[in-house]
Write an enzyme that holds these catalytic residues in place. Structure first.
Site, PDB file in Angstrom:
ATOM      1  CE  LYS A   1     -18.026  -0.564   0.745  1.00 35.42           C
ATOM      2  NZ  LYS A   1     -18.221  -1.995   1.058  1.00 35.42           N
TER       3      LYS A   1
ATOM      4  CE1 TYR B   1      15.021   0.205  -5.577  1.00 39.96           C
ATOM      5  CE2 TYR B   1      12.844   1.110  -5.994  1.00 39.96           C
ATOM      6  CZ  TYR B   1      14.026   1.114  -5.288  1.00 39.96           C
ATOM      7  OH  TYR B   1      14.215   2.034  -4.283  1.00 39.96           O
TER       8      TYR B   1
END
Length: 333
Positions: A33, A243
Site C-alpha cells: 500500500k 527562507y
C-alpha cells in the site's frame, strides 16, 4: 533529478528472515500500500514475484488492478469494488458496508480486537455472518490489526486473546452457515517478530520487508535516496541561508544546493538538524524543490535508512518513506 536505488539483495535478505519466522514464504503477504511504502508499487511487486511471494496487500482497487498479474492473492484494505474478482479479496470494515459489495465478491471480515478503528465488534460477529450470507458474498477470511505490537506492553497479548475468541466463534459460525474453511491472520511486521511459534495462515508484512523495523538489525534497508547538485557558493561567516535566514554560518563554508525538497518528500521539520549518512550537514529551511548542505560533491546520499531520518525529524520511518513522491526515478540494483 533526485533518484532512488532499490537493493534487491537487501530485500531478499529481509524476506529470508521473514520466511524463517512464518516457516514458509507462502505465508508472507507483502504489504504494497501507499506505493509500497514509497519504494514503488511496480518495482516491489516485480521483486516480490521474483522471490516467490504469492500474496499481496494493497489499499485500493486501482493498486490491485496494477499488480494483478504478479500475485495469486491480493487483499484490498480500503475500497469497495464495482464488480467481483476471482483473484482479489476485499475488506469488510463495518456492518453497514456489507450491503454495498457486489454479489459473489470475495471478502474478508475485519474484526476490531482492540484498536477501535475499523472492523466489526466481537459482539457483531454473528450479525456480520448473517448479512454476508444475505448479500451473497463469499467470505474467505477473518482478520484483525494490532495497535501496539511494537511496544513491549501487555496489549499485544490482550489483543491476541481477543482474536482467539473471535477465531473460535467464527469457525463455529462458518460451520453453521455452511462456509468453507476460513483464513485467519492478525500479524503485522512487529507482531510477527514477537511470535515464538507463528501459526496463523499468513502474516501481512510491510516495514520489516523494507528493512526498517525498529529493533531488528538483521533486516537491511532496501531504499537509498540520492540528490544531484544544482549550485554551489562560498558562504561567509555570519551569512544566512534559505527562507527566513534560519541558519547563520559560524565560519566560512562551501554550501551546495541539491534537487530534493519537501515537495519531493524531504520532511521540512528536519531543517537545520539533519546530517546525511556521509556527514553532510543540511543547512537552512528545506525548500519545496531543493535543500542546502555543507558539501560540494556533484551528488550526495540523502539517506539509506529511513529510521535515521525519522529520529532526526522526530517522526517514524513510515512517514519518511511514504512521503517520497512517485515521480522520483527508482532503479533496482
Amino acid at each position: 533529478m533526485a533518484y532512488i536505488i532499490l537493493n534487491r539483495d537487501n530485500f531478499f535478505n529481509n524476506l529470508d528472515i521473514i520466511s524463517k519466522q512464518t516457516k514458509s514464504k507462502d505465508k508472507i503477504a507483502i504489504v504494497l500500500k501507499d506505493n509500497a511504502y514509497g519504494h514503488g508499487l511496480f518495482e516491489m511487486a516485480e521483486m516480490s514475484k521474483e522471490y516467490g511471494i504469492k500474496k499481496a496487500v494493497v489499499r485500493s482497487c486501482d493498486d490491485a488492478k496494477k499488480i494483478e498479474d504478479f500475485f495469486d492473492y491480493i487483499l484490498v484494505l480500503g475500497e469497495i469494488p464495482s464488480s467481483a474478482s476471482k483473484k482479489v479479496r476485499y475488506t469488510i470494515n463495518s456492518l453497514e458496508s456489507i450491503g454495498n459489495f457486489p454479489k459473489r465478491t470475495l471478502v474478508e471480515l475485519k474484526v476490531d480486537s482492540g484498536m477501535h478503528r475499523n472492523g466489526v465488534l466481537e459482539s457483531e460477529l454473528r450479525e456480520a455472518f448473517v448479512r454476508i450470507k444475505k448479500a451473497g458474498l463469499i467470505l474467505e477470511g477473518v482478520f484483525t490489526h494490532h495497535r501496539a505490537a511494537d511496544e513491549l506492553t501487555s496489549e499485544w497479548f490482550w489483543q491476541n486473546e481477543n482474536f482467539k475468541r473471535v477465531k473460535e466463534e467464527a469457525k463455529a459460525l462458518a460451520d453453521e452457515f455452511g462456509l468453507s474453511e476460513l483464513r485467519f491472520h492478525s500479524a503485522n511486521s512487529a507482531s510477527l517478530f514477537r511470535c515464538e511459534n507463528f501459526d496463523e495462515d499468513m502474516a501481512r508484512v510491510g516495514i520489516a520487508s523494507y528493512g526498517c523495523l525498529e529493533g531488528n538489525d538483521e533486516l537491511k534497508p532496501v531504499l537509498s535516496l540520492y540528490a544531484k547538485k544544482i549550485s554551489t557558493r562560498e558562504l561567509k561567516k555570519s551569512q544566512r541561508v534559505g527562507y527566513g535566514g534560519k541558519f547563520i554560518a559560524e565560519k566560512d563554508s562551501i554550501v551546495s544546493n541539491y534537487d530534493f525538497g519537501y515537495g519531493d518528500g524531504f520532511l521540512r521539520c528536519a531543517s537545520n538538524r539533519y546530517i546525511a549518512p556521509n556527514g553532510e550537514r543540511q543547512v537552512g529551511t528545506i525548500s519545496m524543490d531543493n535543500s542546502s548542505f555543507i558539501a560540494q560533491a556533484g551528488e550526495i546520499l540523502i539517506f539509506k535508512d529511513a529510521r535515521v531520518v525519522a529520529k532526526q525529524a522526530d517522526t517514524i520511518s513510515y512517514e519518511v518513506l511514504t512521503s517520497l513522491k512517485s515521480y522520483i526515478k527508482r532503479e533496482i540494483v
